[in-house]
Design an enzyme around this catalytic site. Structure first.
Site, PDB file in Angstrom:
ATOM      1  N   ARG A 234       0.831  -1.197   0.000  1.00  0.00           N
ATOM      2  CA  ARG A 234       0.000   0.000   0.000  1.00  0.00           C
ATOM      3  C   ARG A 234       0.868   1.250   0.000  1.00  0.00           C
ATOM      4  O   ARG A 234       1.885   1.312   0.711  1.00  0.00           O
ATOM      5  CB  ARG A 234      -0.924   0.041   1.230  1.00  0.00           C
ATOM      6  CG  ARG A 234      -2.196  -0.806   1.065  1.00  0.00           C
ATOM      7  CD  ARG A 234      -3.102  -0.251  -0.040  1.00  0.00           C
ATOM      8  NE  ARG A 234      -4.280  -1.073  -0.299  1.00  0.00           N
ATOM      9  CZ  ARG A 234      -4.388  -2.040  -1.219  1.00  0.00           C
ATOM     10  NH1 ARG A 234      -3.360  -2.357  -1.985  1.00  0.00           N
ATOM     11  NH2 ARG A 234      -5.529  -2.672  -1.390  1.00  0.00           N
ATOM     12  N   ASP A 258       4.568  -0.203  -6.714  1.00  0.00           N
ATOM     13  CA  ASP A 258       3.344  -0.562  -7.450  1.00  0.00           C
ATOM     14  C   ASP A 258       2.146   0.215  -6.896  1.00  0.00           C
ATOM     15  O   ASP A 258       1.083   0.216  -7.491  1.00  0.00           O
ATOM     16  CB  ASP A 258       3.101  -2.078  -7.275  1.00  0.00           C
ATOM     17  CG  ASP A 258       1.917  -2.571  -8.085  1.00  0.00           C
ATOM     18  OD1 ASP A 258       1.810  -2.193  -9.276  1.00  0.00           O
ATOM     19  OD2 ASP A 258       1.082  -3.330  -7.541  1.00  0.00           O
ATOM     20  N   GLU A 263      -3.760   7.436  -5.574  1.00  0.00           N
ATOM     21  CA  GLU A 263      -3.803   6.759  -6.871  1.00  0.00           C
ATOM     22  C   GLU A 263      -4.976   7.304  -7.684  1.00  0.00           C
ATOM     23  O   GLU A 263      -6.038   7.534  -7.113  1.00  0.00           O
ATOM     24  CB  GLU A 263      -3.951   5.240  -6.673  1.00  0.00           C
ATOM     25  CG  GLU A 263      -2.717   4.660  -6.003  1.00  0.00           C
ATOM     26  CD  GLU A 263      -2.764   3.149  -5.829  1.00  0.00           C
ATOM     27  OE1 GLU A 263      -3.703   2.513  -6.341  1.00  0.00           O
ATOM     28  OE2 GLU A 263      -1.864   2.601  -5.185  1.00  0.00           O
ATOM     29  N   HIS A 282      -0.321  -0.078  -9.903  1.00  0.00           N
ATOM     30  CA  HIS A 282      -1.068  -0.996  -9.029  1.00  0.00           C
ATOM     31  C   HIS A 282      -1.436  -2.284  -9.793  1.00  0.00           C
ATOM     32  O   HIS A 282      -2.606  -2.612  -9.968  1.00  0.00           O
ATOM     33  CB  HIS A 282      -2.325  -0.309  -8.485  1.00  0.00           C
ATOM     34  CG  HIS A 282      -2.822  -0.918  -7.212  1.00  0.00           C
ATOM     35  ND1 HIS A 282      -3.333  -0.167  -6.183  1.00  0.00           N
ATOM     36  CD2 HIS A 282      -2.888  -2.206  -6.791  1.00  0.00           C
ATOM     37  CE1 HIS A 282      -3.702  -0.981  -5.196  1.00  0.00           C
ATOM     38  NE2 HIS A 282      -3.441  -2.213  -5.542  1.00  0.00           N
TER      39      HIS A 282
HETATM   40  P1  NAD Z   1      -2.246 -10.581   5.101  1.00  0.00           P
HETATM   41  O1  NAD Z   1      -3.278 -10.030   6.014  1.00  0.00           O
HETATM   42  O2  NAD Z   1      -2.244 -12.024   4.784  1.00  0.00           O
HETATM   43  O3  NAD Z   1      -0.808 -10.199   5.671  1.00  0.00           O
HETATM   44  C1  NAD Z   1      -0.493  -8.946   6.191  1.00  0.00           C
HETATM   45  C2  NAD Z   1       0.513  -9.182   7.301  1.00  0.00           C
HETATM   46  O4  NAD Z   1       0.966  -7.925   7.757  1.00  0.00           O
HETATM   47  C3  NAD Z   1      -0.096  -9.891   8.507  1.00  0.00           C
HETATM   48  O5  NAD Z   1       0.600 -11.094   8.778  1.00  0.00           O
HETATM   49  C4  NAD Z   1       0.080  -8.892   9.630  1.00  0.00           C
HETATM   50  O6  NAD Z   1       0.379  -9.503  10.859  1.00  0.00           O
HETATM   51  C5  NAD Z   1       1.234  -8.077   9.129  1.00  0.00           C
HETATM   52  N1  NAD Z   1       1.343  -6.783   9.766  1.00  0.00           N
HETATM   53  C6  NAD Z   1       0.345  -5.938  10.111  1.00  0.00           C
HETATM   54  N2  NAD Z   1       0.862  -4.852  10.722  1.00  0.00           N
HETATM   55  C7  NAD Z   1       2.207  -5.022  10.739  1.00  0.00           C
HETATM   56  C8  NAD Z   1       3.270  -4.233  11.240  1.00  0.00           C
HETATM   57  N3  NAD Z   1       3.057  -3.063  11.854  1.00  0.00           N
HETATM   58  N4  NAD Z   1       4.528  -4.694  11.071  1.00  0.00           N
HETATM   59  C9  NAD Z   1       4.766  -5.874  10.470  1.00  0.00           C
HETATM   60  N5  NAD Z   1       3.793  -6.690   9.996  1.00  0.00           N
HETATM   61  C10 NAD Z   1       2.515  -6.250  10.128  1.00  0.00           C
HETATM   62  O7  NAD Z   1      -2.352  -9.698   3.787  1.00  0.00           O
HETATM   63  P2  NAD Z   1      -1.759 -10.052   2.355  1.00  0.00           P
HETATM   64  O8  NAD Z   1      -2.795 -10.733   1.554  1.00  0.00           O
HETATM   65  O9  NAD Z   1      -0.436 -10.669   2.513  1.00  0.00           O
HETATM   66  O10 NAD Z   1      -1.627  -8.575   1.753  1.00  0.00           O
HETATM   67  C11 NAD Z   1      -0.611  -7.707   2.191  1.00  0.00           C
HETATM   68  C12 NAD Z   1      -0.803  -6.316   1.592  1.00  0.00           C
HETATM   69  O11 NAD Z   1      -0.709  -6.378   0.184  1.00  0.00           O
HETATM   70  C13 NAD Z   1      -2.146  -5.677   1.876  1.00  0.00           C
HETATM   71  O12 NAD Z   1      -1.967  -4.308   2.156  1.00  0.00           O
HETATM   72  C14 NAD Z   1      -2.874  -5.783   0.570  1.00  0.00           C
HETATM   73  O13 NAD Z   1      -3.857  -4.810   0.412  1.00  0.00           O
HETATM   74  C15 NAD Z   1      -1.737  -5.611  -0.399  1.00  0.00           C
HETATM   75  N6  NAD Z   1      -2.029  -6.130  -1.726  1.00  0.00           N
HETATM   76  C16 NAD Z   1      -1.612  -5.417  -2.792  1.00  0.00           C
HETATM   77  C17 NAD Z   1      -1.843  -5.907  -4.051  1.00  0.00           C
HETATM   78  C18 NAD Z   1      -1.402  -5.145  -5.252  1.00  0.00           C
HETATM   79  O14 NAD Z   1      -2.070  -5.186  -6.270  1.00  0.00           O
HETATM   80  N7  NAD Z   1      -0.308  -4.452  -5.213  1.00  0.00           N
HETATM   81  C19 NAD Z   1      -2.508  -7.127  -4.231  1.00  0.00           C
HETATM   82  C20 NAD Z   1      -2.894  -7.847  -3.116  1.00  0.00           C
HETATM   83  C21 NAD Z   1      -2.639  -7.337  -1.863  1.00  0.00           C
HETATM   84  C1  MLT Z   2      -5.745  -5.871  -3.233  1.00  0.00           C
HETATM   85  O1  MLT Z   2      -5.741  -5.300  -2.136  1.00  0.00           O
HETATM   86  O2  MLT Z   2      -6.244  -6.992  -3.403  1.00  0.00           O
HETATM   87  C2  MLT Z   2      -5.068  -5.183  -4.341  1.00  0.00           C
HETATM   88  O3  MLT Z   2      -5.001  -3.839  -4.165  1.00  0.00           O
HETATM   89  C3  MLT Z   2      -5.385  -5.695  -5.676  1.00  0.00           C
HETATM   90  C4  MLT Z   2      -6.490  -5.039  -6.463  1.00  0.00           C
HETATM   91  O4  MLT Z   2      -7.651  -5.354  -6.263  1.00  0.00           O
HETATM   92  O5  MLT Z   2      -6.196  -4.240  -7.330  1.00  0.00           O
END
Ligand code: NAD
Ligand code: MLT
Length: 527
Positions: A234, A258, A263, A282
């Site tokens: 994020r 990304d 955004e 993204h």
């Molecule tokens: P998840 O909930 O499985 O994992 C997130 C982890 O972060 C958890 O294990 C949590 O304990 C940890 N966490 C929370 N606060 C923390 C801190 N202060 N310090 C260290 N660790 C901490 O989530 P995920 O599915 O692995 O997704 C992770 C991130 O990726 C989310 O923000 C999600 O929105 C983002 N994401 C982005 C895209 C994209 O298109 N770029 C796609 C999918 C997910």
């Molecule tokens: C997500 O949090 O799953 C990502 O931002 C991916 C998206 O939906 O674009």
């Protein structure tokens, strides 16, 4: 049954739409790239909404969503949904978290290679007709130290891939016990250790008060000189100004991003000025595979929600294991009835209520019963505006704390015992008998009745005349008594009288009954 109306307001793969349509439950409306004003003007007609990141389900939208029961985010991040506002309105919020983890982890690795081997800049140079071999010397990854902050679904996938590349991996995630991370076979260290020692840092956390500015203008001086930064989680986890500052000062060798604080990234952002800052719009989850998966996951959750009442991956309602559902269903009903019964007996909301569970039921996940109790409790006082999702909010506002405790015993029959202490103590014990709720004890006196229908609840002095006079009054009003139970504490003391009636008792009758000298309290209970 009338079909539920579902709005899909962002891009969603066709597979999702098919699942919704094949269920036969829905009328599905797809409005991609529809102006927000139009969404706001139509949202009042829909029962369910599926979004990705473009639609902002903020307070304004939620306020207009008069019929909405559920919002599903086809993806992980729910930062575009105002969850407290949804909870207040009783809207269940779910996400589809698993489907895009692999693609996002792969994107982080793609960014990593692009960054250390300068692939985008080399590509641009080639396309402009150059052959600048000496300009694009890079770095090898094997043996380098990568710090992975956030070891959830995506972080773990990144760890696996980094280990496959023979990198040294440092991990930090304070919310997962070390024993659950042992299998990763990496060093679990502090955040500062990562900032100080990592050649590459990649973040995979949500944006929270704790993760905002993990790399900031204040702490860039602590980073290892020549560090590479990756963010496919994020925007804002690394301060964007700090990245620019760190690049200018030569502390940060490059960054691959990304996601951005705002955004789409603003046109004039300084981040666009550097060849060693790689930017993608993204794209983490933008693969055919991930989009198919999240669309299927979202559609299946929508079907399950309207068909079975299960909120899978909900962020404001407990998730119920489908295997528990058939066993728990009559207990939800019982818990709701216990709430409704107690709130109608009590004069005021107590500070705390305990539900003690005993018998085989304690093996199940009991959290949802809490929601059912609170729904029953507050709906009986406040009406239909209370539902399973917003009931805990009403309890919090009114200072009611509900504890569900389990009692170890060899009992083969499961029971639920409500216990309220204070100036109006009350104990009600109940069970489920052949799928029907059954009250079996009130204030330690045995009773047996189904908590359903119309009741007249009386607290009275234990004197002769009570049953006769009440019987006469009800009879004269044409109200038929179905059952009557008298529970006295001691001879000549006080008693509770439960009368179940075929017709509801009216408020006028309560006034008439309350005027009798032996009546301490009379009220109507509707269950
Ligand atoms: P998840 O909930 O499985 O994992 C997130 C982890 O972060 C958890 O294990 C949590 O304990 C940890 N966490 C929370 N606060 C923390 C801190 N202060 N310090 C260290 N660790 C901490 O989530 P995920 O599915 O692995 O997704 C992770 C991130 O990726 C989310 O923000 C999600 O929105 C983002 N994401 C982005 C895209 C994209 O298109 N770029 C796609 C999918 C997910
Ligand atoms: C997500 O949090 O799953 C990502 O931002 C991916 C998206 O939906 O674009």
């Amino acid at each position: 049954m009338a079909k539920k109306k579902i709005l899909i307001s962002d891009n969603l793969s066709e597979e999702g739409k098919l699942i919704l349509e094949e269920s036969g439950l829905f009328e599905v409306d797809i409005r991609k790239k529809t102006p927000r004003e139009e969404i706001l003007s139509i949202i009042g007609d829909y029962d369910g909404l599926i979004i990705r990141s473009a639609t902002k389900a903020d307070e304004e939208l939620i306020d207009k969503a008069k019929k909405l029961k559920v919002i599903i985010r086809a993806g992980v991040g729910v930062d575009n949904i105002n969850i407290p506002a949804c909870s207040q309105k009783g809207i269940v919020v779910m996400n589809a978290p698993a489907g895009n983890s692999i693609s996002t982890a792969e994107h982080a690795i793609a960014l990593l290679f692009s960054l250390v081997r300068k692939i985008p800049a080399a590509d641009q140079s080639m396309k402009s007709g150059q052959w600048e071999k000496n300009l694009f010397n890079g770095n090898q990854l094997t043996g380098k130290t990568i710090g992975v902050i956030g070891l959830g679904r995506i972080g773990k996938e990144v760890v696996k891939r980094a280990l496959g590349l023979q990198m040294n991996v440092l991990g930090y995630d304070p919310y997962i016990g070390k024993e659950h991370l042992e299998h990763l076979q990496i060093d679990i260290v502090s955040k500062n250790d990562i900032l100080k020692n990592a050649d590459i840092i990649t973040v995979h956390t949500p944006l929270t008060d704790q993760t905002k500015g993990i790399v900031s203008k204040k702490n860039i001086k602590n980073l290892k000189k020549g560090v590479f930064l990756i963010n496919a989680a994020r925007g804002g986890i690394y301060e964007e100004d700090a990245i620019v500052d760190g690049i200018e000062k030569g502390i940060i060798a490059g960054a691959a991003l990304d996601v951005f604080s705002k955004e789409p990234l603003v046109e004039g952002s300084k981040l666009r000025n550097y060849a060693n800052v790689i930017l993608t719009p993204h794209l983490g989850a933008s693969t055919d595979e991930a989009q198919t998966e999240v669309a299927k996951e979202s559609a299946q959750s929508m079907v399950q929600f309207f068909k079975e009442g299960i909120a899978r991956n909900s962020l404001n309602f407990p998730t119920i294991d489908p295997a528990d559902m058939s066993i728990l269903t009559p207990w939800f009903e019982l818990s709701e009835k216990m709430g409704a019964l107690s709130s109608q007996i009590l004069d005021s909301t107590p500070k705390s209520v305990t539900l003690e569970m005993e018998g085989p039921i304690v093996q199940r996940s009991l959290k949802p019963l809490e929601y059912a109790f609170l729904k029953g409790y507050f709906q009986a006082i406040l009406g239909d505006e209370v539902n399973l999702v917003n009931a805990p909010g009403y309890a919090q506002e009114r200072g009611l704390v509900l504890n569900i405790i389990t009692k170890k015993s060899s009992a083969t029959e499961s029971t639920m015992k409500l216990d309220i202490e204070g100036n109006q103590p009350l104990q009600i014990k109940a069970t489920v008998n052949l799928s029907d709720p059954l009250v079996i004890e009130i204030n330690q006196r045995p009773v047996q009745f189904r908590p359903e229908g119309n009741f007249l609840f009386i607290q009275n002095k234990d004197v002769p005349r009570v049953v006769g006079e009440l019987g006469n009054m009800l009879g004269n009003a044409g109200i038929n008594i179905a059952e009557l139970r008298l529970l006295r504490d001691e001879k000549g003391g006080t008693a509770m009288t439960f009368i179940s009636t075929d017709e509801p008792v009216t408020e006028e009758m309560i006034t008439e009954i309350s005027a009798r000298d032996f009546i301490l309290n009379a009220r109507i209970i509707k269950l």
